[in-house]
Design an enzyme around this catalytic site. Structure first.
Site, short mmCIF file in Angstrom:
data_model
loop_
_atom_site.label_atom_id
_atom_site.label_comp_id
_atom_site.label_asym_id
_atom_site.label_seq_id
_atom_site.Cartn_x
_atom_site.Cartn_y
_atom_site.Cartn_z
N PRO A 153 0.81 -1.22 0.00
CA PRO A 153 0.00 0.00 0.00
C PRO A 153 0.84 1.27 0.00
O PRO A 153 0.52 2.24 -0.70
CB PRO A 153 -0.82 -0.13 1.28
CG PRO A 153 -0.94 -1.61 1.49
CD PRO A 153 0.40 -2.15 1.07
N TYR A 154 1.93 1.27 0.76
CA TYR A 154 2.82 2.45 0.79
C TYR A 154 3.43 2.69 -0.59
O TYR A 154 3.40 3.82 -1.11
CB TYR A 154 3.92 2.23 1.84
CG TYR A 154 5.00 3.27 1.83
CD1 TYR A 154 4.74 4.59 2.20
CD2 TYR A 154 6.31 2.95 1.45
CE1 TYR A 154 5.74 5.56 2.19
CE2 TYR A 154 7.31 3.90 1.44
CZ TYR A 154 7.03 5.20 1.81
OH TYR A 154 8.02 6.14 1.81
N ALA A 155 3.99 1.64 -1.19
CA ALA A 155 4.59 1.78 -2.52
C ALA A 155 3.55 2.19 -3.55
O ALA A 155 3.85 2.95 -4.49
CB ALA A 155 5.27 0.48 -2.93
#
Length: 245
Positions: A153-155
């Site tokens: 999700p961060y990437a």
């Protein structure tokens, strides 16, 4: 007194980590600095004191980068103080990691609000106000290409930052404004170290040829290069990760 001759940089997330290093570095290069912070006023004031002690011009401004009015106020305040805008460094962001199957929608929505909406709002204001010869610099992540489990999700949010960076660079055709993203690898900041034990940090540090974490000042060196007036680098994502990719 407003300095219409000195270049001015707005730096979000400027109170800590890479943002702090970028603020100090650009101040040493002669920029007026507007340090935007979200909650840690003491840290922002400490950065401002460091810059003033070294002879620089600086203001600190509280700003939630996901809030439209706050972002407009940030840029208004910087322009009122210094008379111009030349460089924006969009360092503010957050990182939550975990397997996709366990990731809560609430945690995901928070990442979207800060990393995507925040970058959108800050880039929008910067695009409207930046002088010719200026630069907009967003922060992505090397985790997008390293494909480390747990960083999905961060990437994903940082992939959106890279897409906006390339398209905005083309939209500003004729304005003489460069737009680039810097994608750090694992860097020794509170944000990266949060929630990681010593063994995990050492394991991650060993994934690059230098067998260490990056330092915020090393990321700031690349930010300073992109801010310096180089005109033939635009629409790029520059990976700064010690050869980890």
């Amino acid at each position: 007194m407003k300095s219409h001759l000195k270049r001015t940089a707005v730096i979000t997330g400027g109170s800590r980590g890479i943002g702090r290093a970028a603020a100090v570095r650009l101040a040493s290069d002669g920029y007026n600095i507007a340090v935007a912070f979200h909650s840690n006023e003491a840290a922002a004031l400490a950065v401002a004191d460091t810059i003033r002690t070294a002879g620089g011009s600086v203001i600190s401004v509280k700003c939630d980068i996901a809030d439209t009015d706050d972002v407009a106020h940030l840029f208004d305040t910087a322009q009122d103080a210094f008379g111009r805008l030349d460089v924006t460094v969009n360092c503010a962001g957050d990182m939550t990691v975990g397997p996709l199957v366990e990731f809560t929608p609430e945690a995901f929505d928070h990442l979207v609000a800060v990393n995507i909406r925040g970058t959108f709002l800050v880039s929008q204001q910067a695009a409207r106000r930046t002088h010719p010869g200026g630069a907009i610099i967003n922060i992505s992540t090397a985790a997008e290409r390293q494909a480390i489990p747990g960083y999905g999700p961060y990437a994903m949010t940082k992939g959106a930052v890279e897409a906006l960076t390339l398209i905005l660079a083309r939209e500003l055709k004729g304005r003489d404004i460069t737009v680039n993203a810097v994608a750090p690898g694992p860097t020794e900041t509170d944000l990266f170290l949060r929630g990681k034990d010593k063994n995990l940090v050492e394991k991650i540090a060993g994934l690059n040829p230098f067998s260490r974490l990056g330092r915020p000042d090393e990321i700031a060196d690349v930010i300073a290069f992109l801010a310096s007036g180089t005109r033939w680098v635009s629409g790029q994502t520059i990976f700064v990760n010690g050869g980890m990719n």
